[in-house]
Scaffold this active site. Structure first.
Site: not given
Length: 146
Positions: A26, A83-84, A91-92, A94, A121, A128
């Site tokens: 990624f 990382y998700v 979906q919350g 992170g 990103n 953030y």
């Protein structure tokens, strides 16, 4: 969907290495991911963080962190990765992971939490900033691979 956020355990290392590789792809730097399960077992005393686990006990995201000391501010916390997996984003998860890091840093009386984000990103930068993070546009990473 029920997601549990819990501390990383040694039994997680195989799944985590696969996620580390996915994250390196990624980040457009797969050649830099050289960690292994064996290395993690040997260095387990240095591994801190949280895993996001689904109902099937599959790790779908993680956040890793460590203590740091910054001369200008004192005891701090550094989040190395957050990382998700793509299919679980927005979906919350992170938010739950980073809040676990923030809670630990607060509990440990750290003066700040620091992490990096790639300049390309934009979704992460927006996330953030929504947390109140200040993005430093001046400093650059300096890595010396040993």
């Amino acid at each position: 969907m029920s997601i549990q956020i819990r501390p990383i355990e040694e039994a997680d290392f195989t799944q985590l290495v696969a996620l580390f590789k996915e994250f390196a792809i990624f980040e457009k730097a797969p050649e830099l991911m050289t960690n292994t399960v064996e290395k993690m077992i040997a260095e387990k005393d240095y591994i801190n963080g949280y895993a996001a686990v689904n109902e099937e006990n599959t790790i779908i995201g993680y956040a890793t962190c460590f203590f740091a000391y910054y001369t200008w501010i004192g005891k701090s916390f550094y989040m190395d990765d957050l990382y998700v997996k793509p299919e679980y984003r927005a979906q919350g998860i992170g938010t739950k992971l980073i809040n676990s890091i923030i809670d630990l840093a607060t509990k440990e009386h750290c003066s700040k939490l620091r992490w990096q984000v790639s300049e390309w990103n934009t979704p992460a930068i927006g996330f953030y900033k929504s947390l109140g993070a200040q993005i430093n546009e001046t400093e650059r990473n300096c890595d010396l691979i040993l």
